[in-house]
Scaffold this motif. Structure first.
Motif, PDB file in Angstrom:
ATOM      1  N   VAL A   1     -33.016 -40.679  19.692  1.00 14.83           N
ATOM      2  CA  VAL A   1     -33.946 -41.780  19.440  1.00 14.83           C
ATOM      3  C   VAL A   1     -33.273 -42.774  18.496  1.00 14.83           C
ATOM      4  O   VAL A   1     -32.776 -42.395  17.438  1.00 14.83           O
ATOM      5  CB  VAL A   1     -35.262 -41.271  18.815  1.00 14.83           C
ATOM      6  N   ARG A   2     -33.250 -44.030  18.886  1.00 10.81           N
ATOM      7  CA  ARG A   2     -32.634 -45.062  18.060  1.00 10.81           C
ATOM      8  C   ARG A   2     -33.541 -45.409  16.880  1.00 10.81           C
ATOM      9  O   ARG A   2     -34.761 -45.310  16.967  1.00 10.81           O
ATOM     10  CB  ARG A   2     -32.371 -46.318  18.890  1.00 10.81           C
TER      11      ARG A   2
ATOM     12  N   ALA B   1     -44.121 -46.512  13.494  1.00  6.21           N
ATOM     13  CA  ALA B   1     -44.389 -45.237  12.822  1.00  6.21           C
ATOM     14  C   ALA B   1     -44.393 -44.091  13.828  1.00  6.21           C
ATOM     15  O   ALA B   1     -43.852 -43.012  13.560  1.00  6.21           O
ATOM     16  CB  ALA B   1     -45.727 -45.311  12.083  1.00  6.21           C
ATOM     17  N   TYR B   2     -45.002 -44.317  14.985  1.00  5.14           N
ATOM     18  CA  TYR B   2     -44.975 -43.292  16.040  1.00  5.14           C
ATOM     19  C   TYR B   2     -43.545 -43.030  16.495  1.00  5.14           C
ATOM     20  O   TYR B   2     -43.142 -41.881  16.709  1.00  5.14           O
ATOM     21  CB  TYR B   2     -45.833 -43.748  17.224  1.00  5.14           C
ATOM     22  N   HIS B   3     -42.773 -44.104  16.625  1.00  2.87           N
ATOM     23  CA  HIS B   3     -41.376 -43.992  17.044  1.00  2.87           C
ATOM     24  C   HIS B   3     -40.582 -43.132  16.055  1.00  2.87           C
ATOM     25  O   HIS B   3     -39.859 -42.216  16.452  1.00  2.87           O
ATOM     26  CB  HIS B   3     -40.775 -45.393  17.147  1.00  2.87           C
TER      27      HIS B   3
ATOM     28  N   ILE C   1     -38.476 -38.808  15.507  1.00  2.00           N
ATOM     29  CA  ILE C   1     -37.192 -38.409  14.927  1.00  2.00           C
ATOM     30  C   ILE C   1     -37.411 -37.216  14.006  1.00  2.00           C
ATOM     31  O   ILE C   1     -36.654 -36.251  14.004  1.00  2.00           O
ATOM     32  CB  ILE C   1     -36.563 -39.592  14.163  1.00  2.00           C
ATOM     33  N   TRP C   2     -38.460 -37.291  13.234  1.00  2.00           N
ATOM     34  CA  TRP C   2     -38.925 -36.185  12.394  1.00  2.00           C
ATOM     35  C   TRP C   2     -40.339 -36.504  11.953  1.00  2.00           C
ATOM     36  O   TRP C   2     -40.626 -37.644  11.597  1.00  2.00           O
ATOM     37  CB  TRP C   2     -38.020 -36.007  11.161  1.00  2.00           C
TER      38      TRP C   2
ATOM     39  N   ARG D   1     -40.591 -37.322  21.527  1.00  2.00           N
ATOM     40  CA  ARG D   1     -39.736 -38.464  21.846  1.00  2.00           C
ATOM     41  C   ARG D   1     -39.671 -38.745  23.341  1.00  2.00           C
ATOM     42  O   ARG D   1     -39.224 -39.811  23.753  1.00  2.00           O
ATOM     43  CB  ARG D   1     -38.332 -38.245  21.287  1.00  2.00           C
ATOM     44  N   ILE D   2     -40.118 -37.808  24.173  1.00  2.00           N
ATOM     45  CA  ILE D   2     -40.195 -38.072  25.610  1.00  2.00           C
ATOM     46  C   ILE D   2     -41.643 -38.220  26.058  1.00  2.00           C
ATOM     47  O   ILE D   2     -41.938 -38.224  27.242  1.00  2.00           O
ATOM     48  CB  ILE D   2     -39.514 -36.952  26.415  1.00  2.00           C
ATOM     49  N   SER D   3     -42.545 -38.335  25.097  1.00  2.00           N
ATOM     50  CA  SER D   3     -43.966 -38.473  25.407  1.00  2.00           C
ATOM     51  C   SER D   3     -44.383 -39.931  25.242  1.00  2.00           C
ATOM     52  O   SER D   3     -44.157 -40.531  24.191  1.00  2.00           O
ATOM     53  CB  SER D   3     -44.793 -37.587  24.467  1.00  2.00           C
TER      54      SER D   3
END
Length: 364
Positions: free
Chosen positions: A73-74, A246-248, A252-253, A259-261
């Protein structure tokens, strides 16, 4: 005896029961592969210890040597995009409002066209309209001529209409949903913005629009916004962007499997409105649908912050599959904007900058 097949995540050495991937909704993978996200199956996982059965030894690699690796995830790119978009939104909304205010100011002989004179007229107008705005309801959209609505009321009507329109378009053409959901593992940044207009179902849309109709008018008529449709638009859209970010980052943690949802919905922006409402009206009471009783806004805000924080970092064991990180981000943006006087520290300087630049370019 049938061997206990397992699937491992190579980078972290996590082993999942065989078939566990089937528990993940297929829509995630549908969206993932249609968006060309980098989901890799690799063979470079550590060897699993076999279990002896007679003369044979069985291991997960012997029966299923493929390991599912979560895509990366970037962080930097989406962050820069969100802050650039939020700044552009604020500047555009401020410039539009300044232009409208100057045109109205010129119709009256009220003195020289200076920022202070124009701003005084805007402030007086906002104070007069605030009482009416706090009582605005969706019914007024159908019973009041469009010209009779102030800018904040028009903004609320347009935002609601956009959400309903996008929902209808996605139901008519399901492929359009791909444009209104954000998958963190994907490389598209614009979905951080567009996802705030998409909804997963009718109830999802209904509750978000209910929240917009409940908190939007009172926030618009609060001392922070003073019935300024442009200010409220800038705040709403920017808050939605921050909630999406924030969701993004939450994928990451600590919620790496998300991250695929796909994430979508206006709830992040609605939570920002709720946070701003609670800060402006701390002693008003708020209740929960179908739950008896109510709490003062300031106490309800603390409960919500605790609930969303728990959901983000600990979770509820799969009982609630909500975007808690987006909700928490929206709440914090709304609370922080009012607490740190966003009107005078963000909006007014942006208006003044827009006024000066437009005067320099002879646009006003």
């Amino acid at each position: 005896m049938k061997p206990n097949k397992t699937i491992g995540i190579a980078k972290k050495g996590i082993r999942l029961p065989y078939g566990a991937l089937n528990l993940i909704p297929t829509t995630m993978f549908r969206s993932l592969f249609l968006r060309n996200a980098t989901c890799r199956l690799v063979k470079s996982a550590p060897r699993a210890r076999g279990r002896a059965l007679g003369k044979h030894s069985y291991s997960s690699q012997q029966h299923n040597p493929y390991y599912f690796t979560l895509p990366p995830v970037r962080a930097l790119g989406p962050t820069l995009w969100v802050f650039t978009a939020a700044g552009t939104i604020y500047l555009s909304c401020a410039a539009y409002e300044v232009y409208q205010d100057v045109q109205e100011f010129k119709k009256r002989p009220l003195g020289d066209v200076t920022y202070n004179n124009v701003d005084d007229v805007r402030t007086n107008k906002g104070v007069r309209q605030s009482a009416a705005t706090t009582g605005f309801s969706p019914i007024d959209i159908f019973t009041t001529p469009w010209s009779g609505l102030n800018s904040a009321e028009k903004m609320l009507a347009i935002i609601g209409g956009l959400n309903i329109g996008v929902f209808g378009a996605c139901r008519f053409s399901p492929s359009a949903t791909l444009l209104f959901e954000h998958i963190p593992a994907n490389t598209r940044n614009f979905t951080l913005f567009s996802s705030m207009f998409g909804h997963a179902g009718f109830l999802h849309l209904f509750f978000n629009m209910y929240g917009l109709s409940m908190f939007g008018p009172q926030v618009a008529g609060s001392p922070t916004f003073e019935s300024s449709g442009s200010h409220l638009t800038a705040f709403y859209l920017s808050s939605g962007l921050m909630a999406s970010l924030a969701y993004h980052f939450g994928t990451i943690w600590p919620n790496k499997t998300h991250r695929i949802s796909p994430g979508l919905g206006a709830s992040g922006a609605i939570m920002a409105l709720l946070g701003a409402w609670a800060m402006n009206y701390p002693h008003q009471h708020i209740g929960i649908m179908f739950v008896p009783g109510s709490l003062p806004a300031e106490e309800a805000l603390l409960v919500l912050l605790a609930f969303e924080t728990w959901g983000t970092f600990i979770g509820f064991g799969g009982l609630l599959r909500w975007a808690h990180a987006a909700h928490l981000g929206g709440l914090l943006v709304g609370v922080g904007y009012v607490q740190f006087d966003g009107k005078n520290r963000v909006w007014q300087p942006t208006r003044k900058f827009a006024f000066n630049q437009m005067r320099r370019l002879n646009l006003i």
